[in-house]
Design a protein around this motif. Sequence first.
Motif, PDB file in Angstrom:
ATOM      1  N   ALA A 202      -0.977  -8.411   4.045  1.00 59.38           N
ATOM      2  CA  ALA A 202      -1.289  -7.266   3.086  1.00 59.38           C
ATOM      3  C   ALA A 202      -1.683  -5.974   3.930  1.00 59.38           C
ATOM      4  CB  ALA A 202      -2.764  -7.535   2.079  1.00 59.38           C
ATOM      5  N   PHE A 203      -2.365  -6.163   4.980  1.00 55.88           N
ATOM      6  CA  PHE A 203      -2.560  -4.944   5.912  1.00 55.88           C
ATOM      7  C   PHE A 203      -1.341  -4.663   6.354  1.00 55.88           C
ATOM      8  CE2 PHE A 203      -6.822  -3.787   6.286  1.00 55.88           C
ATOM      9  CZ  PHE A 203      -7.635  -4.746   5.650  1.00 55.88           C
ATOM     10  N   PHE A 204      -0.551  -5.733   7.208  1.00 49.91           N
ATOM     11  CA  PHE A 204       0.614  -5.308   7.836  1.00 49.91           C
ATOM     12  C   PHE A 204       1.723  -4.469   6.953  1.00 49.91           C
ATOM     13  CE2 PHE A 204       4.870  -6.160   9.598  1.00 49.91           C
ATOM     14  CZ  PHE A 204       4.557  -5.926  11.040  1.00 49.91           C
ATOM     15  N   SER A 205       1.858  -5.249   5.696  1.00 52.06           N
ATOM     16  CA  SER A 205       2.873  -4.914   4.817  1.00 52.06           C
ATOM     17  C   SER A 205       2.682  -3.451   4.242  1.00 52.06           C
ATOM     18  CB  SER A 205       2.980  -6.002   3.705  1.00 52.06           C
ATOM     19  OG  SER A 205       4.465  -5.698   3.007  1.00 52.06           O
ATOM     20  N   LEU A 206       1.581  -3.212   3.811  1.00 54.46           N
ATOM     21  CA  LEU A 206       0.936  -1.900   3.383  1.00 54.46           C
ATOM     22  C   LEU A 206       0.716  -0.918   4.450  1.00 54.46           C
ATOM     23  CD1 LEU A 206      -1.434  -3.268   0.485  1.00 54.46           C
ATOM     24  CD2 LEU A 206       0.901  -2.456   0.131  1.00 54.46           C
ATOM     25  N   SER A 207       0.797  -1.253   5.526  1.00 53.31           N
ATOM     26  CA  SER A 207       0.553  -0.076   6.783  1.00 53.31           C
ATOM     27  C   SER A 207      -0.622   0.484   6.752  1.00 53.31           C
ATOM     28  CB  SER A 207       1.734   1.121   6.675  1.00 53.31           C
ATOM     29  OG  SER A 207       3.120   0.477   6.505  1.00 53.31           O
ATOM     30  N   ILE A 208      -1.650  -0.447   6.413  1.00 54.01           N
ATOM     31  CA  ILE A 208      -3.233   0.038   6.505  1.00 54.01           C
ATOM     32  C   ILE A 208      -3.795  -0.633   7.356  1.00 54.01           C
ATOM     33  CG2 ILE A 208      -3.098   0.837   4.131  1.00 54.01           C
ATOM     34  CD1 ILE A 208      -4.299  -2.131   3.345  1.00 54.01           C
ATOM     35  N   GLY A 209      -5.198  -0.004   7.694  1.00 55.56           N
ATOM     36  CA  GLY A 209      -5.945  -0.521   8.622  1.00 55.56           C
ATOM     37  C   GLY A 209      -5.881   0.279  10.245  1.00 55.56           C
ATOM     38  N   LEU A 210      -4.873   0.863  10.331  1.00 55.08           N
ATOM     39  CA  LEU A 210      -4.563   1.396  11.752  1.00 55.08           C
ATOM     40  C   LEU A 210      -4.206   2.788  11.561  1.00 55.08           C
ATOM     41  CD1 LEU A 210      -1.086   0.372  13.110  1.00 55.08           C
ATOM     42  CD2 LEU A 210      -1.720   0.244  10.713  1.00 55.08           C
ATOM     43  N   GLY A 211      -4.692   3.596  10.336  1.00 54.79           N
ATOM     44  CA  GLY A 211      -4.434   5.187  10.315  1.00 54.79           C
ATOM     45  C   GLY A 211      -3.013   5.499   9.916  1.00 54.79           C
ATOM     46  N   CYS A 212      -2.292   4.778   9.486  1.00 50.60           N
ATOM     47  CA  CYS A 212      -0.839   5.251   9.347  1.00 50.60           C
ATOM     48  C   CYS A 212      -0.848   5.892   7.984  1.00 50.60           C
ATOM     49  CB  CYS A 212       0.044   3.967   9.244  1.00 50.60           C
ATOM     50  SG  CYS A 212       1.603   4.481   8.796  1.00 50.60           S
ATOM     51  N   MET A 213      -1.510   5.452   6.942  1.00 46.78           N
ATOM     52  CA  MET A 213      -1.389   6.072   5.624  1.00 46.78           C
ATOM     53  C   MET A 213      -2.408   7.122   5.858  1.00 46.78           C
ATOM     54  SD  MET A 213       0.642   4.827   3.664  1.00 46.78           S
ATOM     55  CE  MET A 213       1.694   3.397   3.645  1.00 46.78           C
ATOM     56  N   LEU A 214      -3.490   7.104   6.623  1.00 44.66           N
ATOM     57  CA  LEU A 214      -4.341   8.286   6.822  1.00 44.66           C
ATOM     58  C   LEU A 214      -3.439   9.581   7.754  1.00 44.66           C
ATOM     59  CD1 LEU A 214      -7.805   7.860   8.718  1.00 44.66           C
ATOM     60  CD2 LEU A 214      -6.336   9.799   9.305  1.00 44.66           C
ATOM     61  N   THR A 215      -2.587   9.402   8.849  1.00 45.41           N
ATOM     62  CA  THR A 215      -1.971  10.093   9.173  1.00 45.41           C
ATOM     63  C   THR A 215      -1.145  10.975   7.994  1.00 45.41           C
ATOM     64  OG1 THR A 215      -2.031   8.820  11.127  1.00 45.41           O
ATOM     65  CG2 THR A 215      -0.528  10.704  11.038  1.00 45.41           C
ATOM     66  N   TYR A 216      -0.342  10.065   7.374  1.00 41.17           N
ATOM     67  CA  TYR A 216       0.562  10.542   6.412  1.00 41.17           C
ATOM     68  C   TYR A 216      -0.334  11.383   5.235  1.00 41.17           C
ATOM     69  CZ  TYR A 216       5.078   8.494   7.364  1.00 41.17           C
ATOM     70  OH  TYR A 216       6.255   8.234   8.068  1.00 41.17           O
ATOM     71  N   ALA A 217      -1.496  10.957   4.770  1.00 37.37           N
ATOM     72  CA  ALA A 217      -2.264  11.498   3.716  1.00 37.37           C
ATOM     73  C   ALA A 217      -2.722  13.199   4.553  1.00 37.37           C
ATOM     74  CB  ALA A 217      -3.587  10.723   3.601  1.00 37.37           C
ATOM     75  N   ALA A 218      -2.908  13.042   5.769  1.00 42.56           N
ATOM     76  CA  ALA A 218      -3.146  14.328   6.299  1.00 42.56           C
ATOM     77  C   ALA A 218      -2.104  15.513   5.816  1.00 42.56           C
ATOM     78  CB  ALA A 218      -3.401  14.272   7.698  1.00 42.56           C
ATOM     79  N   TYR A 219      -0.778  15.170   5.742  1.00 51.59           N
ATOM     80  CA  TYR A 219       0.132  16.048   5.376  1.00 51.59           C
ATOM     81  C   TYR A 219       0.116  16.063   3.817  1.00 51.59           C
ATOM     82  CZ  TYR A 219       1.358  14.642  10.190  1.00 51.59           C
ATOM     83  OH  TYR A 219       1.343  14.653  11.560  1.00 51.59           O
ATOM     84  N   MET A 220      -0.657  15.436   3.117  1.00 51.95           N
ATOM     85  CA  MET A 220      -0.441  15.643   1.513  1.00 51.95           C
ATOM     86  C   MET A 220      -1.027  16.907   1.071  1.00 51.95           C
ATOM     87  SD  MET A 220      -1.562  12.106  -0.018  1.00 51.95           S
ATOM     88  CE  MET A 220      -1.009  10.582   0.378  1.00 51.95           C
ATOM     89  N   ARG A 221      -0.324  17.195  -0.129  1.00 47.04           N
ATOM     90  CA  ARG A 221      -0.909  18.614  -0.629  1.00 47.04           C
ATOM     91  C   ARG A 221      -2.081  18.189  -1.653  1.00 47.04           C
ATOM     92  NH1 ARG A 221       2.533  22.789  -0.971  1.00 47.04           N
ATOM     93  NH2 ARG A 221       4.350  22.443  -0.124  1.00 47.04           N
ATOM     94  N   LYS A 222      -2.760  19.236  -2.001  1.00 49.04           N
ATOM     95  CA  LYS A 222      -4.058  18.829  -2.710  1.00 49.04           C
ATOM     96  C   LYS A 222      -3.847  18.381  -4.294  1.00 49.04           C
ATOM     97  CE  LYS A 222      -7.545  19.662  -0.015  1.00 49.04           C
ATOM     98  NZ  LYS A 222      -8.450  18.485   0.528  1.00 49.04           N
ATOM     99  N   ASN A 223      -2.488  18.938  -4.607  1.00 48.34           N
ATOM    100  CA  ASN A 223      -2.403  18.556  -6.027  1.00 48.34           C
ATOM    101  C   ASN A 223      -1.782  17.052  -6.216  1.00 48.34           C
ATOM    102  OD1 ASN A 223       0.255  19.033  -5.041  1.00 48.34           O
ATOM    103  ND2 ASN A 223       0.910  20.673  -6.727  1.00 48.34           N
ATOM    104  N   GLN A 224      -1.409  16.379  -5.049  1.00 45.49           N
ATOM    105  CA  GLN A 224      -0.846  14.694  -5.150  1.00 45.49           C
ATOM    106  C   GLN A 224      -1.878  14.120  -5.661  1.00 45.49           C
ATOM    107  OE1 GLN A 224       2.030  14.143  -3.232  1.00 45.49           O
ATOM    108  NE2 GLN A 224       2.165  11.974  -3.685  1.00 45.49           N
TER     109      GLN A 224
END
Length: 425
Positions: A202-224
């Motif tokens: 689940a961690f591997f497939s969802l790309s979570i637990g190593l800051g990948c989604m975190l890094t993407y979220a840093a580029y998200m807009r506030k209205n997302q």
Amino acid sequence: MENSKFATKIGVVMAAAGSAVGLGNIWRFPYLTGENGGGAFLLVYIVCVLLVGLPVMLSEFVIGRRSGKNALGAMRALSGSRRWNWLGWSCVACSVLILAFYVVVTGWCIRHLLLSLFGVAPPDMVNTLIALAVNAAVLWMGVQKGIERMSRWLMPLLLVLLLLLVLRSLTLPGSMDGLRFLFRPVWSKITGDVWLSALSQAFFSLSIGLGCMLTYAAYMRKNQNMPRTALQVAGIDTLVAIVAGVAVFPAVFSFGFSPAEGPQLVFSVLPSVFAAMPWGGVFAVCFFFLLLIAAITSSVSIQEIAVAYLGEQHGVSRGRALVVTTAVTVVLAVACSLSLDGVFQIAGRSLFDWFDFLTSKFLMPLGGMGFVLFLGWFYPSEGSCEELQQGSRLPHWLFLCWLWAIRIPVPIAILIIFLHGLGMV
Ligand code: PFF
């Protein structure tokens, strides 16, 4: 990824889904399901995605968008201290180790693509290096945006091809045994090891637990709308994994392969399915090409973790950060690739297995635990509530459900599964 916001909401979903959907769904999920008893694994996997994966992904989204930084910078900014630096470093180390074996498997896609095109392919180590070069080139030329736009069309096409494979697979003699294997859980097969493998998948497939989604979220807009994005990404990812399973297992049983064949499962079964199809050669070329694109949209996101870290924390230019991360990965990936031929074995395991084991069964759950504990207990809940409610109309009770989930049950679940994996409970 340039340090700018995503232009469209769908762009974020596509980029995050592009990271999540990859070899993990089509290569790793089927072989783990095969090794861990079929239906029992699928069931436990879905439970892990819903009860652990989703809350962790949402936590990474909150930390990433709130801080607008890479994994280490985010923890430092939100905690206001250096006490959480270990989490950032563990993310960066984890990303380098994953990339090292991920490009080896990407190399296998290249081998099959070349084999279906020309009938010959270079040795695996060369394919690994080609994979790494493609990855670095995509990041170097900054054509990721282009790739993401392209994958908007190509990824649905991959799903269509998978569905065609499903049709062929299901009409093979004896295919029902495969469906039964995948969808009928044998309760006695649900063991601690199955839980650990499902959680790590689940961690591997969802790309979570190593800051990948975190890094993407840093580029998200506030209205997302972050809760909705998390649901969409996890939904698409799980759907692709299940469809891959339905394409693979009927054929496994029909052609008499062993479901527990291990990492080579998909690469030995699918060529037999193609051979049994009219226009099989053309399908094979299209399929391995699309799989390669899926792998690249994931591997660039893995490398981006270390590149963003070097750039933001150490002021290293993007070009230099790419050279450094690629050079380190070349050494590790070549060692990984060679280890499958019997060299670089440690305690009876290949380096490839060690990297896979260390990252998905150890570092990623540890990272996930760090993120949820930080938000659950150390960061003011008003802050995360405000962040989550920006762009979404999340009812307060649902926010509280998430908050209490990441405070107690999620870390406890990770801890128990984790300790069991280490043989301690
Ligand atoms: N989720 C990707 C896959 O399933 O292939 C692999 C992956 C991508 C893992 C990004 C970790 C990551 F940070």
